[in-house]
Design an enzyme around this catalytic site. Sequence first.
Site, PDB file in Angstrom:
ATOM      1  N   CYS A   1      64.791  48.353  35.415  1.00 38.87           N
ATOM      2  CA  CYS A   1      63.116  47.972  36.745  1.00 38.87           C
ATOM      3  C   CYS A   1      64.008  49.208  38.027  1.00 38.87           C
ATOM      4  O   CYS A   1      64.743  49.985  37.816  1.00 38.87           O
ATOM      5  CB  CYS A   1      64.647  46.334  37.585  1.00 38.87           C
ATOM      6  SG  CYS A   1      64.334  46.831  39.616  1.00 38.87           S
TER       7      CYS A   1
ATOM      8  N   HIS B   1      46.613  34.533  38.241  1.00 39.27           N
ATOM      9  CA  HIS B   1      47.329  34.074  36.866  1.00 39.27           C
ATOM     10  C   HIS B   1      48.195  35.595  37.351  1.00 39.27           C
ATOM     11  O   HIS B   1      48.951  35.969  35.650  1.00 39.27           O
ATOM     12  CB  HIS B   1      46.766  33.681  35.620  1.00 39.27           C
ATOM     13  CG  HIS B   1      46.232  32.326  36.035  1.00 39.27           C
ATOM     14  ND1 HIS B   1      45.203  31.885  35.046  1.00 39.27           N
ATOM     15  CD2 HIS B   1      46.725  31.253  37.090  1.00 39.27           C
ATOM     16  CE1 HIS B   1      44.662  30.847  35.490  1.00 39.27           C
ATOM     17  NE2 HIS B   1      45.893  30.164  37.065  1.00 39.27           N
TER      18      HIS B   1
ATOM     19  N   ASP C   1      42.683  41.526  34.636  1.00 39.31           N
ATOM     20  CA  ASP C   1      42.229  42.922  34.043  1.00 39.31           C
ATOM     21  C   ASP C   1      42.357  43.416  35.863  1.00 39.31           C
ATOM     22  O   ASP C   1      42.385  42.554  36.831  1.00 39.31           O
ATOM     23  CB  ASP C   1      41.416  42.400  33.827  1.00 39.31           C
ATOM     24  CG  ASP C   1      40.193  41.979  33.808  1.00 39.31           C
ATOM     25  OD1 ASP C   1      39.265  40.802  32.986  1.00 39.31           O
ATOM     26  OD2 ASP C   1      40.060  42.184  35.204  1.00 39.31           O
TER      27      ASP C   1
ATOM     28  N   GLN D   1      41.282  34.293  38.107  1.00 42.94           N
ATOM     29  CA  GLN D   1      42.190  34.342  37.212  1.00 42.94           C
ATOM     30  C   GLN D   1      42.466  35.254  36.423  1.00 42.94           C
ATOM     31  O   GLN D   1      44.277  34.782  35.232  1.00 42.94           O
ATOM     32  CB  GLN D   1      42.069  32.637  35.994  1.00 42.94           C
ATOM     33  CG  GLN D   1      40.908  31.781  37.058  1.00 42.94           C
ATOM     34  CD  GLN D   1      40.624  30.988  36.049  1.00 42.94           C
ATOM     35  OE1 GLN D   1      41.167  29.830  34.897  1.00 42.94           O
ATOM     36  NE2 GLN D   1      38.887  30.192  36.292  1.00 42.94           N
ATOM     37  N   ASN D   2      41.495  36.077  35.762  1.00 40.47           N
ATOM     38  CA  ASN D   2      41.763  36.761  35.381  1.00 40.47           C
ATOM     39  C   ASN D   2      43.185  37.939  35.736  1.00 40.47           C
ATOM     40  O   ASN D   2      43.342  38.191  36.908  1.00 40.47           O
ATOM     41  CB  ASN D   2      40.676  38.390  34.736  1.00 40.47           C
ATOM     42  CG  ASN D   2      39.683  37.251  34.772  1.00 40.47           C
ATOM     43  OD1 ASN D   2      39.732  36.349  33.800  1.00 40.47           O
ATOM     44  ND2 ASN D   2      38.395  37.397  35.178  1.00 40.47           N
TER      45      ASN D   2
END
Length: 230
Positions: free
Chosen positions: A131, A104, A89, A86-87
């Site tokens: 972009c 996530h 990093d 879910q991290n």
Amino acid sequence: MKSIFILTGAGVSAESGVPTFRAADGLWEGHRVEDVATPEGFERDPELVHAFYNERRRRLSSVTPNAAHLAIARLQRAHPVTLVTQNVDDLHERSGSAQVIHMHGELLKARCERCGAVAEWSGDMGVSSSCGHCRTKGGMRPHIVWFGEMPFGMDAIDAAIVSAGLFVAVGTSGNVYPAAGFASIAAAHGIPTLEINPDETGISGVFDEHRRGPAGTVVPFWVEEILRGS
Ligand code: BV8
């Protein structure tokens, strides 16, 4: 040999110095979740949201993987593992883990709202960032799943849970869905479940086994046990 499904949350990065969410009495680095982690918040004040993620992205360079990240990477080299985090990093990757499913999203990636292209992004991002794919100026957002948005990899995750031999949750409070529901899915399929967390959580009752302690201590010990047994 069946795969071990490992779900990690903010607690696995806590000993690396990355603050968890629940420890901040409902505020997240001084901000309300609604203001910095929802599409509505981004729409309302993109500068604030970019500043929030720029600060967290900058801080990544000053944290390093801890013994829990390293032990999980070691397990992956010797045993089939599905690693879902879910991290946002990159500490699992920096510890040597491969095929990390960031359900996530990732701090070090950006997405163009015009063409949908996803690119590595390590510097600051702002309302006038361009972009690299379609050249549009001002359409970049963090490649992060905000509240109300569909998490990434859900088909692969659902398939991996029901075919796992063991489900392990490391350092998650079980507050955020659909991740918080994964242990129940495993349990409903008769798959053994283990929770590694110093504290009881809202989903502790779902697990067969609990190992109470910091991930940096408990995970290496658990991995050694698995490797000795396999
Ligand atoms: C979705 C990215 C559906 C951002 C994150 C009402 C309205 C709208 C939505 C909902 C609603 N009710 C429910 C929902 C669903 C919502 C939700 O669950 N809300 C909660 C708050 C009730 N979920 C969503 O919106 C998700 N999407 O449902 O989509 C859908 C369906 C169809 C079509 C479209 C959509 C999306 C959720 C993703 C949100 N984004 N992150 C960012 O990071 O910047 S969530 C964010 O918070 C994290 O990623 C993480 O997932 C979560 C925090 O959870 P944890 O990781 O568990 O961290 P926490 O701090 O809570 O706990 C830390 C734990 O570690 C503690 O237990 C602690 O004891 C332990 N610990 C501490 N130290 C250690 C340790 N453990 C081990 N060792 C240590 N040393």
